[in-house]
Write an enzyme that holds these catalytic residues in place. Structure first.
Site, PDB file in Angstrom:
ATOM      1  N   ASP A 175       0.824  -1.202   0.000  1.00  0.00           N
ATOM      2  CA  ASP A 175       0.000   0.000   0.000  1.00  0.00           C
ATOM      3  C   ASP A 175       0.864   1.261   0.000  1.00  0.00           C
ATOM      4  OD1 ASP A 175      -2.618   1.310   0.304  1.00  0.00           O
ATOM      5  OD2 ASP A 175      -1.889   1.846   2.298  1.00  0.00           O
ATOM      6  N   GLU A 211       1.267  -0.475  -5.090  1.00  0.00           N
ATOM      7  CA  GLU A 211       0.074   0.380  -5.227  1.00  0.00           C
ATOM      8  C   GLU A 211       0.550   1.762  -5.650  1.00  0.00           C
ATOM      9  OE1 GLU A 211      -1.866   3.523  -4.449  1.00  0.00           O
ATOM     10  OE2 GLU A 211      -1.807   2.894  -2.345  1.00  0.00           O
ATOM     11  N   ASP A 218     -11.254   1.765  -1.685  1.00  0.00           N
ATOM     12  CA  ASP A 218     -11.439   3.198  -1.411  1.00  0.00           C
ATOM     13  C   ASP A 218     -12.410   3.859  -2.386  1.00  0.00           C
ATOM     14  OD1 ASP A 218      -9.824   3.446   0.828  1.00  0.00           O
ATOM     15  OD2 ASP A 218      -8.020   3.875  -0.329  1.00  0.00           O
TER      16      ASP A 218
END
Length: 509
Positions: free
Chosen positions: A298, A345, A399
């Site tokens: 992430d 990511e 998200d």
């Protein structure tokens, strides 16, 4: 790492159906694995699996090494003989479509405690030996985590560790010894919960592998301030004299928030981490890669430079970019772990330096189709004609709004787009995709499956054709997230067949 051409589904286990308030690693998880196999999918992606803390977010965990005890299946504890059918008979009614974290924890915790006590008195020698081996092999993090959680419980559950008594907040040896003796029963419950989590996850992972399905996990770049990690290793984090973050993590204004996102995590003291060859990070990655086959890292851009916000700020606007030791860190990781199966990511402010770091270590990047048609700076990269082969593409992530929600929702709180931005975005999407806008979720699914990107991932909400009510997270908000669940009846054989047909057409099986 070289990705095979394949596709998969994003679903966190808490969103699974079930009668005990939260999705878990029990029968419905196995049923979902069967669905993936029937649909020709080869990857099951989950969110971070740690015990959730502030806001119930998987990205704010009490430990980066521990598993979430909320995911421990009570039915499997019954199969092990640690609970009885009678123990589970007096079950309250829980909502089918959302996870009420407070009620689910309130119901499950006493049962996990009862199971731990039963295990201590009735476990066979073979089971006890496996449990003790687990505790020994994981002592480096488990001892700290179990004591930390027992201490939180002893302090009412809400107090952050730096508001405990000064001696135990500072982990003075005499205080650690005294509290460990006092809280031994509670510590054993925590250890048992971790033993069962890792046992149940390992069994589910093996079941997936037998059906040709890989698991894909997720590591948040930062850790929560209120965590066993920061409490046990404060030397690795920027903290003030009171133990609060002196600087905190976030991102500048973006698609989701005009004031940026203030995450509140303490930032790393990279100099201290470099001193021992980044051993903490190496062990973190090694531990997670024992759990999963692939790993999404992430906020990858934070390994090249991160957004540093002063500790007392209440928004992320007043931050600044600070360089991070990306190359030496990943060189150390490569020396220790070889070529780890990491997906970077790469969303947000992605500079040439970030791309250079990703390419240097051969990590595939990722794209989001929802961002391809509007004013997002990355929109050109996320148009399918610009995809790379060594790439992971999503219709949307945890998200994002669901695809149908994104297509129909004009709520200004959902993003920083203006009404005119949204109108133009929709017009362009219709032209680009050659569609009249019907079943936009399946238009998106077909588009990513047809692309050259090696791995295409679809959130299960898009497969089910759900709207904004099924959104998992709205960045920048502090409550009401991570709660969505689906029901057993929604995931039908017809949906599996439709997904399999597209997957076969585009040669991803």
């Amino acid at each position: 790492m070289k990705l095979a051409r394949s596709s998969g589904v994003l679903l966190h286990p808490t969103s699974l159906p079930g009668k005990f308030g939260a999705g878990d690693l029990g029968p419905e998880a196995y049923r979902f694995a069967d669905f993936l196999a029937a649909a020709g999918q080869r990857v099951w992606q989950v969110l971070p699996l740690g015990p959730t803390g502030y806001g119930d977010s998987p990205y704010q965990s009490f430990s980066t090494f521990a598993g979430n005890p909320l995911l421990v299946s009570l039915e499997k504890l019954m199969e092990d003989g640690d609970l009885s059918a009678q123990d589970l008979a007096d079950r309250p009614e829980f909502p089918d479509y959302l996870l009420d974290y407070g009620r689910a924890k309130q119901y499950r915790r006493p049962l996990l405690k009862l199971a731990a006590e039963n295990f201590q008195t009735t476990a066979t020698p073979a089971r006890r030996e496996r449990y003790e081996a687990f505790c020994h092999e994981n002592a480096a993090w488990l001892d700290n985590y179990a004591l930390f959680m027992a201490l939180k419980e002893a302090h009412g559950g809400e107090k952050v560790w730096n508001r405990w008594e000064p001696d135990i907040a500072a982990r003075q040896p005499e205080a650690v010894r005294r509290w460990t003796e006092r809280l031994t029963p509670q510590i054993k419950v925590q250890q048992y919960g971790q033993y069962q989590f890792f046992k149940q996850w390992s069994e589910l992972k093996s079941y997936c592998r037998e059906r040709g399905i890989q698991t894909m996990g997720d590591i948040p770049i930062f850790v929560a301030h209120d965590s066993a990690d920061v409490w046990s290793r404060p030397d690795l984090f920027h903290l003030d004299a009171d133990g609060n973050p002196s600087v905190q993590a976030g991102v500048p204004p973006d698609y989701f928030s005009a004031t940026g996102q203030l995450w509140g995590n303490p930032l790393y003291r990279w100099d201290a981490m470099a001193a021992d060859g980044y051993e903490w990070w190496i062990e973190r990655l090694r531990s997670t890669l024992r759990l999963v086959d692939l790993l999404r890292l992430d906020h990858f851009r934070g390994f090249e430079a991160f957004w540093e916000v002063p500790g007392k700020e209440t928004t992320a606007i007043g931050g600044r970019w600070v360089k991070a030791p990306g190359v030496p860190l990943f060189e150390a990781v490569r020396t220790a772990l070889g070529d780890p199966p990491i997906v970077a990511e790469t969303l947000g402010v992605i500079t040439p330096e970030v791309e250079s770091l990703r390419e240097r270590f051969g990590f595939p990047g990722m794209g989001v189709l929802q961002f391809a048609f509007g004013v997002d700076p990355q929109a050109p990269e996320f148009m399918p004609h610009n995809f790379l082969r060594h790439f992971v593409v999503y219709t949307g992530t945890h998200d994002n709004d669901t695809t149908l929600g994104w297509w129909t929702n004009s709520d200004p709180r959902s993003s920083t787009r203006s009404a005119e931005n949204i109108r133009r975005e929709r017009e362009f999407a219709l032209k680009y995709l050659g569609t009249d806008g019907r079943e936009m979720n399946w238009v998106f699914i077909r588009t990513i499956l047809a692309s050259v990107a090696s791995l295409a991932i679809t959130p299960v909400q898009d497969i089910l054709g759900l709207g904004t009510e099924a959104r998992m997270n709205l960045p920048g908000t502090r409550s009401g997230n991570w709660r969505w669940r689906f029901t057993r009846e929604q995931l039908t054989p017809a949906i599996a067949e439709r997904l399999r047909e597209l997957t076969e057409i585009y040669q991803r099986t």
